[in-house]
Design a protein around this motif. Structure first.
Motif, PDB file in Angstrom:
ATOM      1  N   PRO A  39       0.801  -1.233   0.000  1.00  0.00           N
ATOM      2  CA  PRO A  39       0.000   0.000   0.000  1.00  0.00           C
ATOM      3  C   PRO A  39       0.828   1.275   0.000  1.00  0.00           C
ATOM      4  O   PRO A  39       0.390   2.293  -0.549  1.00  0.00           O
ATOM      5  CB  PRO A  39      -0.828  -0.131   1.288  1.00  0.00           C
ATOM      6  N   ALA A  40       2.009   1.237   0.596  1.00  0.00           N
ATOM      7  CA  ALA A  40       2.837   2.446   0.644  1.00  0.00           C
ATOM      8  C   ALA A  40       3.284   2.903  -0.733  1.00  0.00           C
ATOM      9  O   ALA A  40       3.666   4.070  -0.917  1.00  0.00           O
ATOM     10  CB  ALA A  40       4.049   2.199   1.545  1.00  0.00           C
ATOM     11  N   GLU A  41       3.233   2.007  -1.734  1.00  0.00           N
ATOM     12  CA  GLU A  41       3.682   2.329  -3.092  1.00  0.00           C
ATOM     13  C   GLU A  41       2.537   2.688  -4.027  1.00  0.00           C
ATOM     14  O   GLU A  41       2.770   3.211  -5.119  1.00  0.00           O
ATOM     15  CB  GLU A  41       4.448   1.132  -3.673  1.00  0.00           C
ATOM     16  N   PHE A  42       1.285   2.408  -3.620  1.00  0.00           N
ATOM     17  CA  PHE A  42       0.174   2.539  -4.546  1.00  0.00           C
ATOM     18  C   PHE A  42      -0.087   3.987  -4.964  1.00  0.00           C
ATOM     19  O   PHE A  42      -0.598   4.235  -6.060  1.00  0.00           O
ATOM     20  CB  PHE A  42      -1.097   1.941  -3.928  1.00  0.00           C
ATOM     21  N   HIS A  43       0.246   4.929  -4.095  1.00  0.00           N
ATOM     22  CA  HIS A  43      -0.003   6.339  -4.456  1.00  0.00           C
ATOM     23  C   HIS A  43       0.841   6.763  -5.655  1.00  0.00           C
ATOM     24  O   HIS A  43       0.486   7.702  -6.372  1.00  0.00           O
ATOM     25  CB  HIS A  43       0.292   7.241  -3.258  1.00  0.00           C
ATOM     26  N   LYS A  44       1.966   6.079  -5.893  1.00  0.00           N
ATOM     27  CA  LYS A  44       2.786   6.394  -7.069  1.00  0.00           C
ATOM     28  C   LYS A  44       2.012   6.118  -8.352  1.00  0.00           C
ATOM     29  O   LYS A  44       2.151   6.851  -9.343  1.00  0.00           O
ATOM     30  CB  LYS A  44       4.076   5.574  -7.040  1.00  0.00           C
ATOM     31  N   LEU A  45       1.212   5.061  -8.337  1.00  0.00           N
ATOM     32  CA  LEU A  45       0.414   4.723  -9.515  1.00  0.00           C
ATOM     33  C   LEU A  45      -0.637   5.798  -9.793  1.00  0.00           C
ATOM     34  O   LEU A  45      -0.742   6.292 -10.928  1.00  0.00           O
ATOM     35  CB  LEU A  45      -0.262   3.365  -9.300  1.00  0.00           C
ATOM     36  N   THR A  46      -1.426   6.149  -8.776  1.00  0.00           N
ATOM     37  CA  THR A  46      -2.479   7.151  -8.991  1.00  0.00           C
ATOM     38  C   THR A  46      -1.887   8.512  -9.328  1.00  0.00           C
ATOM     39  O   THR A  46      -2.488   9.284 -10.081  1.00  0.00           O
ATOM     40  CB  THR A  46      -3.358   7.257  -7.735  1.00  0.00           C
ATOM     41  N   ARG A  47      -0.719   8.820  -8.773  1.00  0.00           N
ATOM     42  CA  ARG A  47      -0.081  10.099  -9.097  1.00  0.00           C
ATOM     43  C   ARG A  47       0.373  10.118 -10.554  1.00  0.00           C
ATOM     44  O   ARG A  47       0.259  11.147 -11.241  1.00  0.00           O
ATOM     45  CB  ARG A  47       1.109  10.323  -8.165  1.00  0.00           C
ATOM     46  N   LYS A  48       0.868   8.984 -11.042  1.00  0.00           N
ATOM     47  CA  LYS A  48       1.273   8.890 -12.456  1.00  0.00           C
ATOM     48  C   LYS A  48       0.055   9.026 -13.365  1.00  0.00           C
ATOM     49  O   LYS A  48       0.101   9.739 -14.380  1.00  0.00           O
ATOM     50  CB  LYS A  48       1.953   7.539 -12.690  1.00  0.00           C
ATOM     51  N   VAL A  49      -1.048   8.365 -13.006  1.00  0.00           N
ATOM     52  CA  VAL A  49      -2.253   8.420 -13.827  1.00  0.00           C
ATOM     53  C   VAL A  49      -2.865   9.813 -13.808  1.00  0.00           C
ATOM     54  O   VAL A  49      -3.409  10.287 -14.817  1.00  0.00           O
ATOM     55  CB  VAL A  49      -3.276   7.374 -13.324  1.00  0.00           C
ATOM     56  N   SER A  50      -2.754  10.506 -12.676  1.00  0.00           N
ATOM     57  CA  SER A  50      -3.370  11.838 -12.551  1.00  0.00           C
ATOM     58  C   SER A  50      -2.777  12.856 -13.520  1.00  0.00           C
ATOM     59  O   SER A  50      -3.396  13.883 -13.802  1.00  0.00           O
ATOM     60  CB  SER A  50      -3.216  12.350 -11.116  1.00  0.00           C
ATOM     61  N   ARG A  51      -1.593  12.598 -14.050  1.00  0.00           N
ATOM     62  CA  ARG A  51      -0.990  13.510 -15.024  1.00  0.00           C
ATOM     63  C   ARG A  51      -1.800  13.586 -16.320  1.00  0.00           C
ATOM     64  O   ARG A  51      -1.732  14.593 -17.044  1.00  0.00           O
ATOM     65  CB  ARG A  51       0.437  13.057 -15.362  1.00  0.00           C
ATOM     66  N   PHE A  52      -2.554  12.506 -16.595  1.00  0.00           N
ATOM     67  CA  PHE A  52      -3.310  12.467 -17.848  1.00  0.00           C
ATOM     68  C   PHE A  52      -4.804  12.695 -17.628  1.00  0.00           C
ATOM     69  O   PHE A  52      -5.581  12.662 -18.571  1.00  0.00           O
ATOM     70  CB  PHE A  52      -3.099  11.103 -18.521  1.00  0.00           C
ATOM     71  N   VAL A  53      -5.209  12.881 -16.382  1.00  0.00           N
ATOM     72  CA  VAL A  53      -6.619  13.098 -16.058  1.00  0.00           C
ATOM     73  C   VAL A  53      -6.889  14.581 -15.909  1.00  0.00           C
ATOM     74  O   VAL A  53      -6.199  15.277 -15.161  1.00  0.00           O
ATOM     75  CB  VAL A  53      -7.000  12.351 -14.753  1.00  0.00           C
ATOM     76  N   THR A  54      -7.892  15.068 -16.625  1.00  0.00           N
ATOM     77  CA  THR A  54      -8.306  16.471 -16.540  1.00  0.00           C
ATOM     78  C   THR A  54      -9.737  16.537 -16.016  1.00  0.00           C
ATOM     79  O   THR A  54     -10.310  15.531 -15.611  1.00  0.00           O
ATOM     80  CB  THR A  54      -8.204  17.137 -17.921  1.00  0.00           C
ATOM     81  N   GLU A  55     -10.325  17.735 -16.062  1.00  0.00           N
ATOM     82  CA  GLU A  55     -11.709  17.888 -15.605  1.00  0.00           C
ATOM     83  C   GLU A  55     -12.670  17.101 -16.475  1.00  0.00           C
ATOM     84  O   GLU A  55     -13.706  16.633 -16.004  1.00  0.00           O
ATOM     85  CB  GLU A  55     -12.096  19.359 -15.596  1.00  0.00           C
ATOM     86  N   GLU A  56     -12.345  16.973 -17.772  1.00  0.00           N
ATOM     87  CA  GLU A  56     -13.228  16.252 -18.679  1.00  0.00           C
ATOM     88  C   GLU A  56     -12.939  14.760 -18.708  1.00  0.00           C
ATOM     89  O   GLU A  56     -13.753  13.968 -19.195  1.00  0.00           O
ATOM     90  CB  GLU A  56     -13.098  16.800 -20.110  1.00  0.00           C
ATOM     91  N   LYS A  57     -11.771  14.366 -18.210  1.00  0.00           N
ATOM     92  CA  LYS A  57     -11.368  12.964 -18.324  1.00  0.00           C
ATOM     93  C   LYS A  57     -11.326  12.286 -16.958  1.00  0.00           C
ATOM     94  O   LYS A  57     -11.125  12.924 -15.932  1.00  0.00           O
ATOM     95  CB  LYS A  57      -9.990  12.862 -18.985  1.00  0.00           C
ATOM     96  N   THR A  58     -11.527  10.982 -16.998  1.00  0.00           N
ATOM     97  CA  THR A  58     -11.445  10.164 -15.793  1.00  0.00           C
ATOM     98  C   THR A  58     -10.651   8.908 -16.110  1.00  0.00           C
ATOM     99  O   THR A  58     -10.371   8.617 -17.287  1.00  0.00           O
ATOM    100  CB  THR A  58     -12.844   9.793 -15.269  1.00  0.00           C
ATOM    101  N   SER A  59     -10.278   8.169 -15.095  1.00  0.00           N
ATOM    102  CA  SER A  59      -9.467   6.968 -15.287  1.00  0.00           C
ATOM    103  C   SER A  59     -10.246   5.732 -14.846  1.00  0.00           C
ATOM    104  O   SER A  59     -11.046   5.787 -13.912  1.00  0.00           O
ATOM    105  CB  SER A  59      -8.155   7.062 -14.484  1.00  0.00           C
ATOM    106  N   ILE A  60      -9.999   4.622 -15.544  1.00  0.00           N
ATOM    107  CA  ILE A  60     -10.576   3.334 -15.190  1.00  0.00           C
ATOM    108  C   ILE A  60      -9.449   2.303 -15.174  1.00  0.00           C
ATOM    109  O   ILE A  60      -8.638   2.239 -16.098  1.00  0.00           O
ATOM    110  CB  ILE A  60     -11.673   2.908 -16.179  1.00  0.00           C
ATOM    111  N   TYR A  61      -9.417   1.510 -14.112  1.00  0.00           N
ATOM    112  CA  TYR A  61      -8.349   0.533 -13.921  1.00  0.00           C
ATOM    113  C   TYR A  61      -8.852  -0.872 -14.252  1.00  0.00           C
ATOM    114  O   TYR A  61      -9.963  -1.258 -13.853  1.00  0.00           O
ATOM    115  CB  TYR A  61      -7.843   0.571 -12.485  1.00  0.00           C
TER     116      TYR A  61
END
Length: 410
Positions: A39-61
């Motif tokens: 779990p201590a490493e999982f925030h790295k994944l969401t932080r990487k994905v957040s670079r491509f997410v905008t107000e109009e876009k969302t992410s699905i895993y």
């Protein structure tokens, strides 16, 4: 939600690390990251994905094994408000094999999961890693493992006893019971019984056997040992060490089995399960069914559950010609549970009376339709799927189906 407004994240899961690849709806690779499975490493994944997410876009895993190595990640992502889909391994494998040049790497596997996510988003189920079902499945697996090890140790003990006590099965049919384990632990060979009287042996075994060991039983044991003749051989002390060690192992496994089965009994009420009201289903079988099916809400109807179990027939046809065949896919353990439950439903008691007349009549009807016994049993199993599905869905108790008389069927 429009496809162009989604960032698709495919994750290839492993025991120690996870590799994630991000794609857009045009199959363009946006990024990639490898993280440790903690779990201590999982925030790295969401932080990487957040670079491509905008107000109009969302992410699905998309996770290929959301109930195994990826369970911790799936729970973490869902708790953070993310959408997580479960991707069947057969789908990602087919995606990898669909290209002219086959590749195999963590990065490519994660990309294949993301491509399945893009192409089949509407058909993929949401990942629901429920703690209760996961814990129950762990307990059931633990019980199965104990059974396997217990049987191996029993076989080794049989090998030792057939040399030391050739007639041991005549006085202890089940060597795994407490009385037998105590006896062979105290008397691994006949040398330890020298000078032992029937009264003394009976008094020693009586507390262990809950007062079921009489002097007559002890006399029988000593008489059988005497009639076996001389069984002592060289290095007998070493073999006695082996026998006592095997007895201790079996005693340990008995204690472990009791703990696991107690834990299963204490956990089952949380599921509001009524399967034990059905003949042939005890607590252990009910736990096995629940652990394999999981949350029944995953299946919109009984037909979907039958397909999941590999019981529903699959049609193979071409040019208008074909036939229904038994599928080779599906949950094989769940299929086995329903199949052996079907066997119990059509059994006949020693007196010749069917234990379940309705199922027995249906079994005979299918055989009259020129189906062999295995095919008829699969038909029974399919009906049992409908019953189990209804009981789990509505939390209702089992009701014996009504038999139709000949006048009603005319």
């Amino acid at each position: 939600m429009r496809k162009e407004n989604i960032i698709y994240v495919g994750i290839d899961l492993h025991k120690e690390t996870h590799t994630a690849v991000m794609l857009n709806c045009w199959n363009q690779k946006l990024g990639e990251i490898t993280i440790e499975n903690k779990p201590a490493e999982f925030h790295k994944l969401t932080r990487k994905v957040s670079r491509f997410v905008t107000e109009e876009k969302t992410s699905i895993y998309g996770l290929e094994n959301a109930y195994g190595y990826g369970r911790i990640l799936a729970v973490w992502l869902i708790e953070k408000g993310n959408i997580v889909k479960g991707v069947n391994t057969a789908m990602s494998y087919a995606q990898r094999k669909s290209v002219p040049m086959y590749q195999k790497s963590d990065s490519y596997d994660a990309e294949a999961v993301a491509l399945v996510l893009i192409n089949m988003l509407d058909r993929l189920p949401d990942a629901i890693p429920d703690d209760k079902y996961w814990t129950l499945s762990q307990l059931v697996n633990r019980r199965d493992n104990i059974n396997v090890h217990q049987q191996k140790v029993k076989n080794q003990l049989h090998e030792q006893l057939c040399m030391a006590y050739p007639s041991y099965k005549k006085f202890f049919e089940d060597i795994g019971r407490p009385t037998a384990l105590y006896f062979f632990g105290e008397y691994p060979s006949t040398v330890h019984l020298r000078g032992k009287t029937a009264e003394g042996l009976a008094g020693e075994l009586r507390p262990v056997s809950h007062n079921n060991c009489s002097v007559k039983k002890a006399e029988k044991i000593l008489e059988l040992v005497r009639t076996d003749g001389e069984t002592l051989r060289d290095c007998q002390e070493s073999r006695d060490i082996i026998t006592r060690g095997l007895v201790r192992d079996l005693q340990h496994y008995r204690e472990q089995m009791l703990e696991v089965e107690t834990a299963i009994k204490e956990l089952l009420p949380y599921f509001h399960c009524t399967l034990m009201t059905m003949p042939g289903i005890d607590i252990v079988t009910a736990a096995e069914i629940l652990s394999e099916i999981g949350n029944i809400e995953r299946f919109p109807n009984a037909s979907k559950l039958a397909k999941f179990a590999g019981i529903a027939p699959v049609n193979f046809s071409s040019a208008g010609k074909g036939k229904d065949v038994c599928p080779k896919q599906g949950n094989r353990r769940l299929q086995a549970i329903f199949y052996f439950l079907a066997i119990q439903m059509v059994q006949v008691s020693p007196s010749g009376t069917p234990r379940h007349p309705v199922f027995r009549e249906y079994f005979q009807k299918k055989q009259d339709e020129r189906k062999n016994k295995q095919q008829a049993l699969i038909c029974i199993a399919r009906r049992l799927v409908n019953i189990v599905y209804g009981m789990l869905k509505n939390h209702t108790e089992y009701r014996e189906p009504e038999r139709r008389t000949e006048e009603e069927t005319v």
